[in-house]
Design a protein around this motif. Structure first.
Motif, PDB file in Angstrom:
ATOM      1  N   ASP A 224     -12.685  45.226 -40.631  1.00 56.29           N
ATOM      2  CA  ASP A 224     -12.725  44.133 -41.597  1.00 56.29           C
ATOM      3  C   ASP A 224     -11.328  43.867 -42.181  1.00 56.29           C
ATOM      4  O   ASP A 224     -10.405  44.666 -42.005  1.00 56.29           O
ATOM      5  N   PRO A 225     -11.164  42.728 -42.861  1.00 53.33           N
ATOM      6  CA  PRO A 225      -9.830  42.332 -43.336  1.00 53.33           C
ATOM      7  C   PRO A 225      -9.205  43.341 -44.295  1.00 53.33           C
ATOM      8  O   PRO A 225      -7.984  43.413 -44.396  1.00 53.33           O
ATOM      9  N   GLN A 226     -10.032  44.148 -45.003  1.00 50.37           N
ATOM     10  CA  GLN A 226      -9.464  45.127 -45.929  1.00 50.37           C
ATOM     11  C   GLN A 226      -8.750  46.243 -45.166  1.00 50.37           C
ATOM     12  O   GLN A 226      -7.893  46.915 -45.707  1.00 50.37           O
ATOM     13  N   THR A 227      -9.124  46.469 -43.895  1.00 47.09           N
ATOM     14  CA  THR A 227      -8.527  47.560 -43.138  1.00 47.09           C
ATOM     15  C   THR A 227      -7.426  47.021 -42.230  1.00 47.09           C
ATOM     16  O   THR A 227      -6.255  47.122 -42.518  1.00 47.09           O
ATOM     17  N   PHE A 228      -7.814  46.415 -41.129  1.00 42.88           N
ATOM     18  CA  PHE A 228      -6.824  45.946 -40.169  1.00 42.88           C
ATOM     19  C   PHE A 228      -6.941  44.453 -39.885  1.00 42.88           C
ATOM     20  O   PHE A 228      -6.079  43.884 -39.244  1.00 42.88           O
ATOM     21  N   ASN A 229      -8.058  43.847 -40.261  1.00 48.71           N
ATOM     22  CA  ASN A 229      -8.288  42.450 -39.903  1.00 48.71           C
ATOM     23  C   ASN A 229      -8.248  42.252 -38.389  1.00 48.71           C
ATOM     24  O   ASN A 229      -7.510  41.423 -37.870  1.00 48.71           O
ATOM     25  N   LYS A 230      -9.030  43.067 -37.694  1.00 52.18           N
ATOM     26  CA  LYS A 230      -9.104  42.983 -36.230  1.00 52.18           C
ATOM     27  C   LYS A 230     -10.572  42.855 -35.870  1.00 52.18           C
ATOM     28  O   LYS A 230     -11.342  43.787 -36.092  1.00 52.18           O
ATOM     29  N   ASN A 231     -10.966  41.732 -35.326  1.00 55.18           N
ATOM     30  CA  ASN A 231     -12.386  41.533 -34.997  1.00 55.18           C
ATOM     31  C   ASN A 231     -12.496  40.639 -33.777  1.00 55.18           C
ATOM     32  O   ASN A 231     -12.769  39.455 -33.897  1.00 55.18           O
ATOM     33  N   TRP A 232     -12.244  41.225 -32.586  1.00 55.65           N
ATOM     34  CA  TRP A 232     -12.360  40.419 -31.378  1.00 55.65           C
ATOM     35  C   TRP A 232     -12.653  41.291 -30.171  1.00 55.65           C
ATOM     36  O   TRP A 232     -12.573  42.522 -30.231  1.00 55.65           O
ATOM     37  N   LEU A 233     -13.024  40.639 -29.079  1.00 56.56           N
ATOM     38  CA  LEU A 233     -13.171  41.321 -27.800  1.00 56.56           C
ATOM     39  C   LEU A 233     -12.417  40.530 -26.753  1.00 56.56           C
ATOM     40  O   LEU A 233     -12.194  39.330 -26.916  1.00 56.56           O
ATOM     41  N   TYR A 234     -11.963  41.218 -25.719  1.00 58.75           N
ATOM     42  CA  TYR A 234     -11.482  40.545 -24.512  1.00 58.75           C
ATOM     43  C   TYR A 234     -12.558  40.715 -23.436  1.00 58.75           C
ATOM     44  O   TYR A 234     -13.176  41.788 -23.348  1.00 58.75           O
ATOM     45  N   LEU A 235     -12.772  39.685 -22.645  1.00 63.35           N
ATOM     46  CA  LEU A 235     -13.794  39.734 -21.604  1.00 63.35           C
ATOM     47  C   LEU A 235     -13.506  40.899 -20.650  1.00 63.35           C
ATOM     48  O   LEU A 235     -12.493  40.908 -19.949  1.00 63.35           O
ATOM     49  N   SER A 236     -14.393  41.890 -20.673  1.00 64.69           N
ATOM     50  CA  SER A 236     -14.128  43.138 -19.939  1.00 64.69           C
ATOM     51  C   SER A 236     -15.283  43.546 -19.031  1.00 64.69           C
ATOM     52  O   SER A 236     -15.301  44.679 -18.539  1.00 64.69           O
ATOM     53  N   ASP A 237     -16.236  42.638 -18.798  1.00 66.99           N
ATOM     54  CA  ASP A 237     -17.482  43.015 -18.103  1.00 66.99           C
ATOM     55  C   ASP A 237     -17.220  43.830 -16.839  1.00 66.99           C
ATOM     56  O   ASP A 237     -17.887  44.828 -16.582  1.00 66.99           O
ATOM     57  N   THR A 238     -16.271  43.394 -16.028  1.00 64.73           N
ATOM     58  CA  THR A 238     -16.013  44.065 -14.741  1.00 64.73           C
ATOM     59  C   THR A 238     -14.525  44.400 -14.615  1.00 64.73           C
ATOM     60  O   THR A 238     -13.988  44.543 -13.516  1.00 64.73           O
ATOM     61  N   LEU A 239     -13.858  44.508 -15.773  1.00 64.95           N
ATOM     62  CA  LEU A 239     -12.397  44.606 -15.795  1.00 64.95           C
ATOM     63  C   LEU A 239     -11.847  45.837 -15.081  1.00 64.95           C
ATOM     64  O   LEU A 239     -10.855  45.755 -14.359  1.00 64.95           O
ATOM     65  N   LEU A 240     -12.484  46.993 -15.285  1.00 64.28           N
ATOM     66  CA  LEU A 240     -11.896  48.235 -14.756  1.00 64.28           C
ATOM     67  C   LEU A 240     -11.710  48.153 -13.236  1.00 64.28           C
ATOM     68  O   LEU A 240     -10.645  48.465 -12.703  1.00 64.28           O
ATOM     69  N   ILE A 241     -12.758  47.703 -12.551  1.00 63.81           N
ATOM     70  CA  ILE A 241     -12.691  47.669 -11.077  1.00 63.81           C
ATOM     71  C   ILE A 241     -11.855  46.477 -10.607  1.00 63.81           C
ATOM     72  O   ILE A 241     -11.036  46.604  -9.689  1.00 63.81           O
ATOM     73  N   ASP A 242     -12.009  45.331 -11.267  1.00 60.80           N
ATOM     74  CA  ASP A 242     -11.182  44.165 -10.894  1.00 60.80           C
ATOM     75  C   ASP A 242      -9.694  44.513 -11.016  1.00 60.80           C
ATOM     76  O   ASP A 242      -8.892  44.169 -10.151  1.00 60.80           O
TER      77      ASP A 242
END
Ligand SMILES: *[C@@H]1O[C@H](CO)[C@@H](O)[C@H](O)[C@H]1NC(C)=O
Ligand SMILES: *[C@@H]1O[C@H](CO)[C@@H](O)[C@H](O)[C@H]1NC(C)=O
Length: 437
Positions: A224-242
């Motif tokens: 939350d904004p009081q800590t780091f203000n970081k709230n997102w994802l990057y599309l990673s469904d098949t990222l490791l193998i791709d």
């Protein structure tokens, strides 16, 4: 990188000005392809040498050669560096320091913050030597001039920092690392799979000097904004193998797995720490990563990484032995569109991009029939030899996985986390990862 910036005429002049005498003093070390994992020292206050030995044994068993020890200027940094090097000394596993300039702008005071640490560890038996000397890396620090550090450290260095852009003083480095291992544009999530455009840009900048590519399995963060203000994802469904398939084609000189233990951004591949809750919230924040990482193991991803490391190093395709045959699966705890009773904050940016699916990667010596079930969804298909992934829709409850060849079940199992299609306590877009063997 020193040389490519000079241009050919100047380079020729330099070679003439410094003939054979210089040549014989530069004892260039071997440059085998190696794979590292980024280790956040900033969350392991209180780690013992046995804790380090445990992580080192797990990483070595995966085929990882060294930890890149990401340090800031926390009060426990030097204690933990000493324990890490002590633990690695009795093994063939290696270590090097990655100075986190983003967390600690104080590293610009290099004579107090960088030089003493390199003087202490650059010639340590557990220090990784590669190329020109002891490997040193960074997270950011664009524009930092390494020349005075080289002069002040009594041991040759191989400096491969992550710089975000081509900026000043890259002539004082030996190569570059690219941290951006997720589909993104200007650090914003995008609805695309990972592209190699960033790798190609760095490689063209480097003109043959060492390029260290980043490989990551996932990204989700929810502070939350009081800590780091970081709230997102990057599309990673098949990222490791791709991403690994891209690496097999790109063949960079080095690879760094991002990360071993960054629970806050959900890209860890090392073990969870139910015995040490402080790693999830090192500064005591009640809204720390414990909410989305505790109970969400990622260890089984290492079973995918091991054959990819072998393929990357030998330059061939992925091969799976009979004893490595397995199903590695991953899925989220709830559908992306669900509204959660989240006491801290709303859904992450990028919420709409992932598919609501159950993924199964098959590790096979020869083809077999895969079946996945998830609630009312099911898939039965032929999986070829090697590593491949398949998906079904996301159903209620615990998914099941099974591999059959010639009527004989090779392996089967049930996902260890039950999917709730109707309610959620927080917007958790982390992956639950497991394997049937
Ligand atoms: C300089 O080093 C290179 C590679 O190590 C070698 O091929 C070359 O013969 C050396 N030149 C001289 C003049 O010693
Ligand atoms: C993301 O892209 C996929 C196909 O590439 C598409 O099916 C999907 O609808 C897109 N999602 C969003 C939210 O734009």
């Amino acid at each position: 990188m020193k040389l490519y910036l000079l241009g050919l005429t100047l380079l020729a002049a330099l070679v003439e000005a410094f003939p054979a005498s210089t040549n014989s003093t530069i004892q260039k070390r071997a440059t085998p392809k190696l794979v590292f994992a980024h280790f956040i020292v900033g969350i392991v206050d209180g780690y013992t040498q046995a804790d380090w030995a445990n992580d080192i044994a797990l990483a070595a068993a995966t085929g990882i050669d060294a930890f890149a020890l990401n340090i800031g200027t926390d009060s426990w940094t030097d204690t933990q560096l000493a324990l890490a090097y002590a633990a690695a000394r009795s093994t063939s596993f290696k270590l090097f320091i990655s100075f986190d300039f983003a967390a600690s702008p104080g590293f610009s005071d290099f004579s107090n913050q960088i030089v003493p640490r390199l003087n202490l560890y650059a010639s340590d038996a557990a220090q990784l030597q590669w190329g020109n000397g002891a490997l040193v890396s960074t997270f950011t620090g664009d524009g930092f001039d390494w020349s005075p550090v080289r002069s002040a450290v009594g041991h040759p260095l191989e400096i491969i920092p992550f710089y975000q852009a081509a900026l000043a003083h890259q002539d004082s480095t030996d190569g570059l690392f690219m941290w951006n291992a997720w589909p993104s544009q200007n650090n914003q999530p995008i609805n695309q799979t990972m592209s190699i455009a960033g790798d190609q840009f760095y490689q063209s900048q480097l003109a043959g000097s060492p390029y260290m590519a980043g490989v990551s399995p996932w990204f989700f963060t929810h502070y939350d904004p009081q800590t780091f203000n970081k709230n997102w994802l990057y599309l990673s469904d098949t990222l490791l193998i791709d991403r690994w398939n891209q690496i097999l084609n790109l063949q960079p000189q080095l690879v760094e797995l991002i990360t071993w233990n960054d629970f806050g951004e959900s890209h860890y591949i090392g073990p969870l720490h139910p015995e040490r809750p402080s790693v999830y919230a090192p500064s005591g924040d009640s809204d720390g990563a414990i909410q989305w990482a505790a109970g969400f193991p990622h260890d089984a991803w290492r079973k995918i990484i091991t054959p990819y490391i072998a393929a990357y190093k030998n330059g061939g395709p992925v091969t799976i032995s009979a004893s490595q045959e397995n199903i590695v699966y991953w899925y989220r705890p709830h559908p992306k569109g669900l509204s959660c009773a989240d006491p801290f904050l709303g859904p992450p940016t990028g919420q709409s991009f992932p598919a609501d699916g159950i993924w199964a990667a098959t590790l096979l010596a020869s083809p077999a029939t895969l079946t996945i079930t998830s609630g009312t969804f099911s898939l039965t298909t032929t999986a070829p030899a090697g590593i491949n992934y398949f998906a079904t829709g996301m159903g209620s409850g615990q998914p099941t996985f099974k591999l059959v060849r010639n009527g004989v079940t090779i392996t089967q199992g049930t996902g260890g986390l039950s999917i709730d299609l109707n309610s959620c306590n927080i917007y958790n877009f982390n992956a639950f990862v497991g394997s049937t063997k």
